[in-house]
Design an enzyme around this catalytic site. Structure first.
Site, PDB file in Angstrom:
ATOM      1  N   GLU A  33       0.834  -1.205   0.000  1.00  0.00           N
ATOM      2  CA  GLU A  33       0.000   0.000   0.000  1.00  0.00           C
ATOM      3  C   GLU A  33       0.867   1.251   0.000  1.00  0.00           C
ATOM      4  O   GLU A  33       1.847   1.342   0.739  1.00  0.00           O
ATOM      5  CB  GLU A  33      -0.879  -0.023   1.255  1.00  0.00           C
ATOM      6  CG  GLU A  33      -2.244   0.556   1.056  1.00  0.00           C
ATOM      7  CD  GLU A  33      -3.081  -0.245   0.059  1.00  0.00           C
ATOM      8  OE1 GLU A  33      -3.102   0.122  -1.131  1.00  0.00           O
ATOM      9  OE2 GLU A  33      -3.707  -1.230   0.474  1.00  0.00           O
ATOM     10  N   GLY A 124     -12.595   2.186  -1.407  1.00  0.00           N
ATOM     11  CA  GLY A 124     -11.281   1.555  -1.475  1.00  0.00           C
ATOM     12  C   GLY A 124     -11.267   0.356  -2.410  1.00  0.00           C
ATOM     13  O   GLY A 124     -10.327  -0.421  -2.413  1.00  0.00           O
ATOM     14  N   LEU A 125     -12.324   0.196  -3.213  1.00  0.00           N
ATOM     15  CA  LEU A 125     -12.389  -0.938  -4.141  1.00  0.00           C
ATOM     16  C   LEU A 125     -12.122  -0.492  -5.575  1.00  0.00           C
ATOM     17  O   LEU A 125     -12.308  -1.246  -6.511  1.00  0.00           O
ATOM     18  CB  LEU A 125     -13.766  -1.616  -4.068  1.00  0.00           C
ATOM     19  CG  LEU A 125     -14.112  -2.216  -2.714  1.00  0.00           C
ATOM     20  CD1 LEU A 125     -15.533  -2.755  -2.719  1.00  0.00           C
ATOM     21  CD2 LEU A 125     -13.137  -3.325  -2.361  1.00  0.00           C
ATOM     22  N   SER A 126     -11.725   0.765  -5.695  1.00  0.00           N
ATOM     23  CA  SER A 126     -11.285   1.251  -6.986  1.00  0.00           C
ATOM     24  C   SER A 126     -12.378   1.360  -8.029  1.00  0.00           C
ATOM     25  O   SER A 126     -12.163   1.080  -9.203  1.00  0.00           O
ATOM     26  CB  SER A 126     -10.218   0.296  -7.504  1.00  0.00           C
ATOM     27  OG  SER A 126      -9.143   1.015  -7.914  1.00  0.00           O
ATOM     28  N   SER A 127     -13.544   1.782  -7.593  1.00  0.00           N
ATOM     29  CA  SER A 127     -14.634   1.919  -8.558  1.00  0.00           C
ATOM     30  C   SER A 127     -14.311   2.993  -9.595  1.00  0.00           C
ATOM     31  O   SER A 127     -14.691   2.868 -10.755  1.00  0.00           O
ATOM     32  CB  SER A 127     -15.933   2.266  -7.846  1.00  0.00           C
ATOM     33  OG  SER A 127     -15.776   3.464  -7.122  1.00  0.00           O
ATOM     34  N   SER A 128     -13.573   4.023  -9.197  1.00  0.00           N
ATOM     35  CA  SER A 128     -13.302   5.092 -10.166  1.00  0.00           C
ATOM     36  C   SER A 128     -12.357   4.609 -11.255  1.00  0.00           C
ATOM     37  O   SER A 128     -12.570   4.889 -12.438  1.00  0.00           O
ATOM     38  CB  SER A 128     -12.765   6.345  -9.477  1.00  0.00           C
ATOM     39  OG  SER A 128     -11.683   6.013  -8.655  1.00  0.00           O
ATOM     40  N   ASP A 171      -4.294   0.011  -9.729  1.00  0.00           N
ATOM     41  CA  ASP A 171      -5.719  -0.261  -9.908  1.00  0.00           C
ATOM     42  C   ASP A 171      -6.030  -0.634 -11.352  1.00  0.00           C
ATOM     43  O   ASP A 171      -6.806  -1.557 -11.623  1.00  0.00           O
ATOM     44  CB  ASP A 171      -6.543   0.962  -9.504  1.00  0.00           C
ATOM     45  CG  ASP A 171      -6.210   1.407  -8.094  1.00  0.00           C
ATOM     46  OD1 ASP A 171      -5.588   0.618  -7.361  1.00  0.00           O
ATOM     47  OD2 ASP A 171      -6.549   2.541  -7.724  1.00  0.00           O
TER      48      ASP A 171
HETATM   49  P1  NG1 Z   1      -7.582   3.986  -3.883  1.00  0.00           P
HETATM   50  O1  NG1 Z   1      -7.544   4.978  -2.779  1.00  0.00           O
HETATM   51  O2  NG1 Z   1      -8.125   2.672  -3.457  1.00  0.00           O
HETATM   52  O3  NG1 Z   1      -8.237   4.493  -5.115  1.00  0.00           O
HETATM   53  C1  NG1 Z   1      -5.068   4.677  -4.366  1.00  0.00           C
HETATM   54  C2  NG1 Z   1      -4.336   4.703  -5.712  1.00  0.00           C
HETATM   55  C3  NG1 Z   1      -3.456   3.473  -5.901  1.00  0.00           C
HETATM   56  C4  NG1 Z   1      -2.548   3.279  -4.713  1.00  0.00           C
HETATM   57  C5  NG1 Z   1      -3.394   3.285  -3.415  1.00  0.00           C
HETATM   58  C6  NG1 Z   1      -2.549   3.201  -2.183  1.00  0.00           C
HETATM   59  C7  NG1 Z   1      -5.511   5.869  -7.492  1.00  0.00           C
HETATM   60  C8  NG1 Z   1      -6.436   5.732  -8.641  1.00  0.00           C
HETATM   61  N1  NG1 Z   1      -5.274   4.751  -6.802  1.00  0.00           N
HETATM   62  O4  NG1 Z   1      -6.038   3.688  -4.337  1.00  0.00           O
HETATM   63  O5  NG1 Z   1      -2.703   3.621  -7.101  1.00  0.00           O
HETATM   64  O6  NG1 Z   1      -1.546   4.265  -4.682  1.00  0.00           O
HETATM   65  O7  NG1 Z   1      -4.170   4.474  -3.312  1.00  0.00           O
HETATM   66  O8  NG1 Z   1      -1.796   2.035  -2.183  1.00  0.00           O
HETATM   67  O9  NG1 Z   1      -5.024   6.942  -7.218  1.00  0.00           O
END
Ligand code: NG1
Length: 386
Positions: A33, A124-128, A171
């Site tokens: 992370e 935190g599941l990367s929907s975007s 992601d």
């Molecule tokens: P989240 O917060 O889940 O979208 C973001 C970054 C990842 C990674 C993580 C931390 C984007 C799109 N995603 O994820 O690349 O850096 O934080 O490990 O910015």
């Protein structure tokens, strides 16, 4: 999940033009992370929840899209240089995809599109990223263009910067190229994705803290600050990249105490945990894997200060319920924890989490907040005709 094709016809009317459907999954990062943007390997899985886009090519450059009820319809012209619209507007993700494709291949034919998702947003599941990936694939398909994983990875993380997050490529890589039943060891320098089979009886849950981390809002500044601190530490020590420095474990002593040093310690130790976690997974050593997740959480909490009382409580509740490990996943400051256990303990872990964490939260919805996160295929490996 509603059929996006139905929504397409309901919104834009019937048409003789061919209709396609593409989909892109969300991901849960198992470990690694806040290190992808420093070029270090990470270990996510793609999950079975995803964004689906039904679409038809248009003969002009108009992009029209509709999504589920809470996001209204959007429409814009696909011009060669697109600018973002109001911060937080979902149209920015559509624009990000169009801008990413346009920058590499030029603007093309627009689409009418309907977007349907069973991925909860801001969790935190990367929907975007899944939305940007799916919409990018839709625009490419509408223009009869095939792009390789490498080409997509050239444009997608950049595309996300357009929305304001200086993220890494984890992601997009996970959403595109994960393999069924496998975690993805993603390396960035050079780009590579190695599928690591997940032992049959390992189970993961994505447990929502019920606090959202809106990436287009305040959490963005926190995210960018961690990235900047880690980069500043590297510069101060005179190293060209973190890949070199993880072999020099004592370098942190040369840094003054503070966020820079803490970030450095997090990044270097997390990289070693990823290596160890891959080994543990390959050996089927669930105890070791679980301990690494807990160590990762502690580092994110104490060094990067990206946990929250709710996420700490959630991790604790998971451990008290029989999990072998748990940690915040994604950017932090809200969103989800990933919870790890063996298959025979799954039901007890679920029940324990509900009793210890979710009881008394009227908004708790197990279908959205306590998700089975088994490893599914990425968008490029999904064998289906939807
Ligand atoms: P989240 O917060 O889940 O979208 C973001 C970054 C990842 C990674 C993580 C931390 C984007 C799109 N995603 O994820 O690349 O850096 O934080 O490990 O910015």
């Amino acid at each position: 999940m509603t059929d996006p094709r139905q929504q397409l016809v309901q919104t834009f009317g019937p048409s003789a033009a061919e209709t396609w459907v593409v989909s892109a999954p969300g991901r849960v990062n198992l470990i690694g992370e806040h290190i992808d943007y420093h070029g270090l390997p990470v270990l996510p899985i793609a999950i079975r929840r995803r964004i689906r886009v039904a679409f038809r090519a248009r003969t002009d450059r108009r992009i029209r899209a509709v999504s589920t009820a809470q996001y209204g319809p959007r429409e814009f012209e696909w011009t060669p240089r697109l600018a973002p619209t109001a911060a937080g507007d979902w149209e920015n993700y559509l624009r990000a995809a169009a801008e990413a494709v346009g920058r590499k291949w030029g603007a093309g034919a627009g689409v009418d599109a309907a977007v349907v998702s069973d991925l909860p947003p801001a969790a935190g599941l990367s929907s975007s990223s899944a939305l940007i990936v799916a919409f990018t694939l839709a625009l490419l398909q509408a223009n009869r263009r095939r792009a390789s994983f490498e080409e997509l990875m050239e444009i997608l993380p950049e595309g996300e910067h357009f929305v304001g997050t200086r993220g890494g490529g984890m992601d997009h890589a996970a959403s595109l190229a994960s393999r069924e039943g496998c975690a993805s060891l993603i390396e960035f320098e050079p780009l590579a994705l190695r599928p690591i089979p997940v032992p049959e009886d390992w189970r993961f849950l994505a447990a929502h803290s019920l606090q959202t981390a809106e990436k287009s809002g305040a959490a963005r500044d926190e995210y960018n600050a961690r990235r900047a601190a880690g980069t500043a530490a590297l510069k101060r020590l005179g190293f060209a990249s973190y890949r070199i420095v993880i072999e020099e474990p004592n370098s942190a002593e040369k840094l003054p105490p503070g966020l820079e040093r803490d970030s450095f310690l997090h990044v270097t130790s997390e990289a070693l945990r990823v290596r160890a976690a891959v080994k543990a997974m390959e050996l089927g050593d669930a105890g070791a894997f679980g301990r690494l997740l807990l160590e990762s959480h502690a580092s994110l909490r104490d060094r990067l200060r990206l946990s929250s009382p709710a996420l700490d409580h959630l991790v604790q509740a998971a451990m008290q319920s029989g999990a072998l490990g748990a940690r915040l996943t994604g950017g932090g400051l809200g969103g989800c924890a990933v919870v790890f256990c063996k298959q025979p303990d799954l039901a007890a872990v679920r029940r324990g989490l509900i009793a210890r964490y979710y009881a008394g939260h009227p908004d708790f919805d197990p279908g959205r907040h306590l998700i089975d996160a088994q490893p599914g295929p990425g968008a490029l490996h999904r064998q289906e005709h939807e």
